[in-house]
Design a protein around this motif. Structure first.
Motif, PDB file in Angstrom:
ATOM      1  N   SER A 116      -4.383  -9.749   9.109  1.00 20.63           N
ATOM      2  CA  SER A 116      -4.118  -8.990   7.880  1.00 20.63           C
ATOM      3  C   SER A 116      -2.941  -9.584   7.126  1.00 20.63           C
ATOM      4  O   SER A 116      -2.066 -10.214   7.714  1.00 20.63           O
ATOM      5  CB  SER A 116      -3.776  -7.537   8.226  1.00 20.63           C
ATOM      6  OG  SER A 116      -4.854  -6.931   8.890  1.00 20.63           O
ATOM      7  N   LYS A 129      -0.406  -7.419   1.215  1.00 20.58           N
ATOM      8  CA  LYS A 129      -1.483  -6.759   0.478  1.00 20.58           C
ATOM      9  C   LYS A 129      -2.135  -5.633   1.280  1.00 20.58           C
ATOM     10  O   LYS A 129      -2.364  -4.550   0.767  1.00 20.58           O
ATOM     11  CB  LYS A 129      -2.539  -7.818   0.125  1.00 20.58           C
ATOM     12  CG  LYS A 129      -3.409  -7.401  -1.015  1.00 20.58           C
ATOM     13  CD  LYS A 129      -4.204  -8.552  -1.534  1.00 20.58           C
ATOM     14  CE  LYS A 129      -5.211  -8.039  -2.556  1.00 20.58           C
ATOM     15  NZ  LYS A 129      -6.521  -8.638  -2.321  1.00 20.58           N
ATOM     16  N   ASP A 130      -2.423  -5.901   2.564  1.00 20.12           N
ATOM     17  CA  ASP A 130      -3.031  -4.858   3.412  1.00 20.12           C
ATOM     18  C   ASP A 130      -1.947  -3.903   3.911  1.00 20.12           C
ATOM     19  O   ASP A 130      -2.236  -2.814   4.367  1.00 20.12           O
ATOM     20  CB  ASP A 130      -3.728  -5.493   4.621  1.00 20.12           C
ATOM     21  CG  ASP A 130      -4.718  -6.566   4.208  1.00 20.12           C
ATOM     22  OD1 ASP A 130      -5.484  -6.305   3.270  1.00 20.12           O
ATOM     23  OD2 ASP A 130      -4.715  -7.663   4.796  1.00 20.12           O
ATOM     24  N   ASN A 162       0.774  -1.243   0.000  1.00 20.34           N
ATOM     25  CA  ASN A 162       0.000   0.000   0.000  1.00 20.34           C
ATOM     26  C   ASN A 162       0.810   1.301   0.000  1.00 20.34           C
ATOM     27  O   ASN A 162       0.407   2.287  -0.590  1.00 20.34           O
ATOM     28  CB  ASN A 162      -0.957   0.008   1.208  1.00 20.34           C
ATOM     29  CG  ASN A 162      -0.242  -0.238   2.537  1.00 20.34           C
ATOM     30  OD1 ASN A 162       0.962  -0.418   2.572  1.00 20.34           O
ATOM     31  ND2 ASN A 162      -0.995  -0.240   3.616  1.00 20.34           N
ATOM     32  N   GLY A 212      -1.019 -11.502  -1.786  1.00 21.54           N
ATOM     33  CA  GLY A 212      -2.268 -11.757  -1.049  1.00 21.54           C
ATOM     34  C   GLY A 212      -2.903 -13.108  -1.303  1.00 21.54           C
ATOM     35  O   GLY A 212      -4.053 -13.333  -0.925  1.00 21.54           O
ATOM     36  N   PHE A 268       1.092  -0.083   8.087  1.00 17.76           N
ATOM     37  CA  PHE A 268      -0.127  -0.111   8.904  1.00 17.76           C
ATOM     38  C   PHE A 268      -0.147   1.090   9.833  1.00 17.76           C
ATOM     39  O   PHE A 268       0.914   1.595  10.234  1.00 17.76           O
ATOM     40  CB  PHE A 268      -0.173  -1.382   9.764  1.00 17.76           C
ATOM     41  CG  PHE A 268      -0.357  -2.643   8.961  1.00 17.76           C
ATOM     42  CD1 PHE A 268      -1.630  -3.127   8.670  1.00 17.76           C
ATOM     43  CD2 PHE A 268       0.743  -3.335   8.474  1.00 17.76           C
ATOM     44  CE1 PHE A 268      -1.809  -4.286   7.914  1.00 17.76           C
ATOM     45  CE2 PHE A 268       0.580  -4.496   7.725  1.00 17.76           C
ATOM     46  CZ  PHE A 268      -0.695  -4.969   7.448  1.00 17.76           C
TER      47      PHE A 268
END
Ligand SMILES: Cc1cc2nc3c(=O)[nH]c(=O)nc-3n(C[C@H](O)[C@H](O)[C@H](O)COP(=O)(O)OP(=O)(O)OC[C@H]3O[C@@H](n4cnc5c(N)ncnc54)[C@H](O)[C@@H]3O)c2cc1C
Ligand code: FES
Length: 255
Positions: free
Chosen positions: A238, A242-243, A95, A220, A247
């Motif tokens: 998570s 991918k996530d 991300n 993912g 964070f």
């Protein structure tokens, strides 16, 4: 969106013992990439790719820079690539960091967690303080790059051979006391991240941490990279690939 392909290595240097800095010409990927994302790099002869953070992006010249340490057989193979070799990468993955336009940031890197701090620190320039911690002076990488980007570079070493003798949390705490930033970014060993998130929370500053987890597919599909996160009191599993790998610090369950 990501791409897979073989791209030429256009620069390579050893910047410390066992630490390499490579630049890859991959204009399509450079166009899409954001600070905090990573590449899955193929190591010839090995089935699984190795995740390496994007250290810097030059969209104008279509290049990505990656800085990595030889840790085992895969990174040893990748380190054999030279200028003119083709490197097989899937990128940009994950991300990336959130950028707060016109705000002040502190970027904290621990050891080989320092490279992903360059791309994000550059976006803040003189509004960023970069605090980096290393075991010893000989492996204190990227300090000139942070300074060249206009950032304030604060160096710490565990053994006191350069900069502040101590952990990154000391200058971070001093900064939180004197001139609170709007956001703290961090990448490095989990105990360091845990302490940084605790400090950020104590002083009411948003934090984003980039997690390192063993990976297989990187996109993912395989569950190898699962980590525990908490949102609104509810626990989640998570995918770091991918996530993340970035964070919200308060959402990571470091237990
Ligand atoms: C999102 C992300 C970004 C990263 N960015 C960087 C970077 O910029 N620079 C850098 O030097 N290192 C980075 N790492 C760590 C790097 O991926 C590992 O050091 C590398 O995979 C080790 O591979 P190896 O074959 O040399 O070691 P081995 O121990 O022989 O690896 C065996 C297997 O374990 C996996 N593995 C081992 N250690 C790790 C690890 N720490 N993280 C993920 N997978 C691991 C490998 O992919 C491989 O499948 C990053 C890891 C992640 C998850
Ligand atoms: S590495 Fe396969 S799901 Fe994350």
């Amino acid at each position: 969106m990501y791409r897979q392909g073989k791209y030429p290595v256009v620069a390579k240097k050893a910047i410390a013992k066992g630490i390499f800095d490579i630049t890859v010409y991959c204009p399509h990927i450079a166009k899409l990439a954001k600070a905090g994302q990573f590449a899955q790099v193929a190591a010839e002869g090995y089935f699984l790719r190795r995740p390496i953070s994007i250290c810097d992006i030059d969209k104008e010249n279509g290049t990505l820079r990656m800085v990595f340490e030889v840790r085992g057989k895969g990174t040893e193979k990748i380190a054999e690539l030279n200028v003119g070799s083709l490197i097989d990468i899937i990128a940009p993955l994950g991300n990336g960091f959130t950028v707060l336009e016109g705000k002040k940031a502190v970027c904290v890197g621990g050891g080989i967690g320092t490279p992903p701090m360059l791309g994000i620190a550059k976006q803040y320039g003189e509004n960023a303080q970069v605090i980096s911690g290393f075991r010893t002076a000989g492996i204190a990488i990227l300090q000139d790059d942070f300074k060249a980007a206009g950032c304030e570079a604060t160096l710490c070493t565990d053994d006191g051979t350069a900069g502040i003798h101590g952990f990154v949390t000391e200058p971070l705490k001093a900064r939180l006391e004197s001139d609170k930033p709007d956001i703290i970014y961090a990448c490095g060993p989990a105990p360091m991240l845990k302490n940084i998130v605790a400090l950020a929370k104590e002083y009411g500053v948003k934090s984003e941490v980039s997690l390192e987890q063993r990976m297989a597919c990187g996109v993912g599909a395989c569950l190898v990279c699962v980590c525990k996160t908490v949102k609104d009191g509810e626990q989640f599993l998570s995918h770091v690939c991918k996530d993340g790998p970035v964070f919200d610090g308060e959402e990571v369950d470091f237990s």
